[in-house]
Scaffold this active site. Structure first.
Site, PDB file in Angstrom:
ATOM      1  N   SER A 119      37.355  38.896  34.876  1.00 20.18           N
ATOM      2  CA  SER A 119      35.971  38.728  35.313  1.00 20.18           C
ATOM      3  C   SER A 119      35.321  37.522  34.645  1.00 20.18           C
ATOM      4  CB  SER A 119      35.190  39.991  34.942  1.00 20.18           C
ATOM      5  OG  SER A 119      33.805  39.805  35.057  1.00 20.18           O
TER       6      SER A 119
ATOM      7  N   TYR B 125      32.420  47.129  28.874  1.00 23.26           N
ATOM      8  CA  TYR B 125      33.172  46.723  30.064  1.00 23.26           C
ATOM      9  C   TYR B 125      33.649  45.284  29.920  1.00 23.26           C
ATOM     10  CZ  TYR B 125      33.989  44.621  34.582  1.00 23.26           C
ATOM     11  OH  TYR B 125      34.542  43.878  35.599  1.00 23.26           O
TER      12      TYR B 125
ATOM     13  N   LYS C 148      37.671  43.431  29.476  1.00 19.57           N
ATOM     14  CA  LYS C 148      38.276  42.328  30.220  1.00 19.57           C
ATOM     15  C   LYS C 148      38.802  41.257  29.263  1.00 19.57           C
ATOM     16  CE  LYS C 148      37.806  44.004  34.303  1.00 19.57           C
ATOM     17  NZ  LYS C 148      39.020  44.524  34.982  1.00 19.57           N
TER      18      LYS C 148
END
Length: 338
Positions: A125, A150, A154
């Site tokens: 991302s 989150y 990544k």
């Protein structure tokens, strides 16, 4: 050529399965259905004329992962989507996010290490860049401290793969750093299916357009941008799906320059929240009831991709416009509300 797509019944995963099957790959899907529906299989089958193999499996259960790879020993490549993905939820449930997003990746890589040769595409991302110092953002931009668990998963996921590739010459990997995927397949047989309150702008817009939500909140209008609202790079999910096929073929054909590579996947153009609202009103004919509210903590001002590397090296380029994506999202919203 059998390809495993984890999380293959999700929004992006399902579109990638369609593109893989259209290119003649045999696809097997793993999904635990925690944020998706088995009904998506019908949509994939209706579009491609072929039903992919599907196994309901929780990748956090390591013995089941081991058994799966023994059963499907002929898997040529893995495209790994299975992960929890809501920024706000990750702040409230960090341990769930670290377990679900990191353990599952580790278990898959441990199985790939056992194979003579293997390929993996990792769903990363643009959150890894945070608020970039320079726009548009290139792959060499510094990785900033994550704003959420989150985002951190990544970053750590990329590091895990990179470190594994250093000691496992049999594993070839590409991390694709997506910007903001939106839209739906033109057939309106698959699209985004948010459970509960949408976490992303576009489903909130389409639900407001349908009258399911009374009002759309625009978080802040005093950012240092032309109209004061945040800017993002919105990419049609079908374009994004095609980038995965291009990356996979690069690995299968041995065209990669090293066994770990990174590519930005976006359009190269930023659009503000107000621009997105105006474009949606134009393509849908619906006026949106929206209200400016307080800024959200952690929102970056602007993020859009420099896609030169993906264009030149992968031979991939986004083809569909913001209006194309918004119109497909609107048609999909209308379809699922029938």
């Amino acid at each position: 050529m059998k390809i495993l797509v984890t999380g293959g019944l999700g929004f992006i995963g399902s579109h990638v399965v369609v593109e893989l099957q259209n290119e003649g790959f045999e696809v097997v899907i793993i999904d635990n259905l925690s944020n998706s529906s088995e009904d998506v299989l019908k949509g994939i089958t209706a579009i491609t004329g072929k039903q992919p193999l599907f196994e309901k499996l929780d990748l956090r259960d390591k013995p089941l992962v081991v058994d799966f790879f023994k059963k499907h020993h002929d898997i040529l490549g893995v495209i790994h989507f299975a992960a929890s993905k809501a920024v706000g939820e990750s702040v409230d449930l960090p341990l769930l996010y670290y377990e679900n997003n990191l353990n599952t990746l580790i278990y898959i890589l441990q199985e790939l290490q056992k194979k003579e040769a293997s390929n993996i595409i990792f769903s990363s991302s643009c959150t890894v860049y945070g608020q970039a110092d320079v726009l548009p953002i290139t792959e060499s931009a510094p990785i900033k401290p994550a704003e959420s668990p989150y985002g951190n998963t990544k970053q750590i996921g990329e590091e895990i793969i990179k470190d594994t590739c250093k000691v496992s010459s049999n594993i070839n990997a590409i991390a694709l750093r997506y910007f903001n995927p939106i839209g739906a397949h033109e057939s309106v047989k698959i699209g985004e299916l948010p459970i509960g309150t949408p976490q992303n702008l576009i489903p909130f817009i389409t639900q407001t357009g349908m009258g399911l939500r009374e009002q759309l909140s625009v978080f802040g209008d005093d950012y240092p941008t032309e109209d004061g609202t945040c800017i993002r790079d919105y990419i049609h999910v079908v374009d994004l799906a095609k980038a995965h096929v291009a990356a996979l073929k690069r690995l299968i054909n041995g065209d990669n320059s090293g066994n770990y590579e990174v590519f930005n996947i976006g359009t190269g153009k930023g659009s503000s929240v107000i621009e997105v609202i105006n474009a949606f009103e134009e393509v849908s004919g619906q006026k949106l009831n929206y209200k400016i509210v307080d800024k959200r903590a952690g929102d970056v001002i602007a993020a859009f991709a420099d896609t030169t590397k993906a264009n030149n090296v992968l031979g991939w380029k986004s083809e569909l416009s913001l209006k194309d994506a918004l119109l497909s999202a609107w048609k999909w919203e209308q379809e699922i509300r029938k």
